[in-house]
Design a protein around this motif. Structure first.
Motif, mmCIF file in Angstrom:
data_model
loop_
_atom_site.group_PDB
_atom_site.id
_atom_site.type_symbol
_atom_site.label_atom_id
_atom_site.label_comp_id
_atom_site.label_asym_id
_atom_site.label_seq_id
_atom_site.Cartn_x
_atom_site.Cartn_y
_atom_site.Cartn_z
ATOM 1 N N LYS A 185 0.827 -1.214 0.000
ATOM 2 C CA LYS A 185 0.000 0.000 0.000
ATOM 3 C C LYS A 185 0.862 1.265 0.000
ATOM 4 O O LYS A 185 0.454 2.317 0.506
ATOM 5 N N SER A 186 2.048 1.157 -0.576
ATOM 6 C CA SER A 186 2.957 2.306 -0.600
ATOM 7 C C SER A 186 2.401 3.450 -1.443
ATOM 8 O O SER A 186 2.811 4.596 -1.280
ATOM 9 N N ASP A 187 1.442 3.120 -2.335
ATOM 10 C CA ASP A 187 0.831 4.172 -3.153
ATOM 11 C C ASP A 187 -0.026 5.114 -2.323
ATOM 12 O O ASP A 187 -0.376 6.217 -2.794
ATOM 13 N N ASP A 190 2.957 9.353 1.095
ATOM 14 C CA ASP A 190 3.828 10.307 0.412
ATOM 15 C C ASP A 190 5.285 9.948 0.710
ATOM 16 O O ASP A 190 5.583 9.021 1.472
ATOM 17 N N ARG A 194 6.739 7.266 3.516
ATOM 18 C CA ARG A 194 7.441 6.038 3.131
ATOM 19 C C ARG A 194 8.791 5.942 3.825
ATOM 20 O O ARG A 194 9.191 4.872 4.293
ATOM 21 N N GLU A 213 8.895 -2.072 -1.886
ATOM 22 C CA GLU A 213 7.612 -1.393 -1.806
ATOM 23 C C GLU A 213 6.683 -1.910 -2.894
ATOM 24 O O GLU A 213 7.105 -2.156 -4.031
ATOM 25 N N THR A 214 5.407 -2.074 -2.541
ATOM 26 C CA THR A 214 4.417 -2.535 -3.509
ATOM 27 C C THR A 214 3.107 -1.785 -3.324
ATOM 28 O O THR A 214 2.851 -1.183 -2.280
ATOM 29 N N ALA A 215 2.287 -1.850 -4.340
ATOM 30 C CA ALA A 215 0.904 -1.383 -4.275
ATOM 31 C C ALA A 215 0.029 -2.546 -4.715
ATOM 32 O O ALA A 215 0.325 -3.211 -5.714
#
Length: 344
Positions: A185-187, A190, A194, A213-215
């Motif tokens: 949920k890094s998307d 900001d 992060r 990091e992933t979304a």
């Protein structure tokens, strides 16, 4: 037998709602034809994540490939549930080439890793890696730091509580065992958030561990699988608050399954779930529901006070459409207040 002859298993751990099932589903969908099997464990007696995977419609991901272990954390049911389930997969005429094990959000991974040294399975499988999925926004909001309101509710329900924050303890144990950390949920974060989450996660790690990091759990399986960690032979570098399945319990947490009548709209149900999530001590709400005059089944998920919903498949002819939501929270949370909020 060498590690090259053993079937690799990837343990996917992470706190409630971090995105483990989404990560596993993405891996299945992009696994380049490898024969995978999935063991899914849930805290509570109503299956949810296993059903989402078994009915996702992805080739190779069906009821035969998914084994569901509900009603208890896998770290506490190694002998009764996990080892027999694993042996059944291994004894198939065509055993899987890789096994993904999705733990409950409250499970501690080290006792599960230790189980791979049991004589019944040691010669047949190895822990390719322990992957800890982190809910970036939850960490950024301080969900695993001391929460005075939540702790007060827990203390009122159980005066024998002997540690400050059970959420932080589970979160830390999952990180301490990891070979790879996935900040999901890094998307929703900001740049400053992060960086802050990375710093907090890295502060818990006992050794150098890669953090990606992933979304929406969209991680290339080539990163997720093939870590070759043989974690069962590396237990000393994985400290834990609870070293074995015998010396811990989950008395800090409890769950309840509540019936939910068909909603007038997804938005109406989401509003009720959001209200229920405001009850002190509630951590996770998830389940399947019906929407009036709609042929599709609605999936509802609440993580903290964030609520999401989507239709996943049509209701089958004759299928019972009464909805059920599983609510997980700190021991002593007000179940009557949650039930009242869900009724609207």
């Amino acid at each position: 037998m060498t590690i090259l002859n053993k079937i690799p298993c990837t343990i996917v751990t992470g706190f409630l709602g971090a995105g483990k099932t989404t990560l596993v589903r993405h891996a299945i969908e992009h696994n380049d034809g490898r024969r995978l099997a999935i063991i899914v464990n849930e805290f509570g007696d109503v299956g949810f994540d296993g059903s989402l995977l078994a009915e996702c419609g992805i080739p190779g991901c069906d009821a035969d490939a998914v084994v569901e272990l509900p009603n208890g954390c896998i770290c506490c049911t190694v002998a009764d549930d996990f080892v027999p389930a694993l042996n059944k997969l291994l004894d198939r005429p065509e055993p899987p080439e890789h096994i993904l094990i999705e733990t409950s959000g409250l499970a501690l991974p080290k006792p599960l890793v230790q189980a791979f040294n049991w004589p019944a399975i040691r010669s047949r499988v190895t822990v390719d890696g322990v992957v800890a999925v982190v809910d970036g926004p939850a960490v950024a909001s301080g969900a695993f730091a001391d929460d005075p309101e939540a702790m007060a509710a827990q203390a009122a329900a159980d005066a024998s509580v002997d540690h400050e924050n059970p959420l932080e303890e589970v979160f830390e144990d999952q990180l301490l065992c990891a070979d790879l950390v996935v900040m999901n949920k890094s998307d929703l974060l900001d740049e400053a958030e992060r960086a802050r989450v990375r710093a907090e996660v890295e502060a818990h790690l006992p050794r150098a561990v890669k953090l990606v990091e992933t979304a929406h759990g969209a991680l290339d399986p080539r990163v997720l699988l093939g870590l070759n960690a043989a974690a069962e032979d590396d237990l000393a570098s994985r400290p834990s608050h609870h070293e074995t399945e015998e010396d811990h319990d989950h008395d800090d947490f409890e769950s309840v399954a509540l019936p939910v009548k068909a909603a007038g709209s997804p938005e109406d149900l989401a509003a009720r779930v959001a209200k229920a999530a405001e009850v002190a001590g509630v951590l996770r709400i998830k389940g399947f529901c019906a929407v009036a005059d709609k042929p599709m089944r609605l999936v509802v998920q609440g993580v903290g006070r964030r609520v999401a919903h989507h239709y996943d498949r049509p209701w089958r002819p004759g299928e019972h459409r009464d909805g059920t939501l599983v609510v997980i929270g700190l021991t002593g949370f007000d179940k009557d207040a949650v039930a009242a909020a869900l009724k609207g």
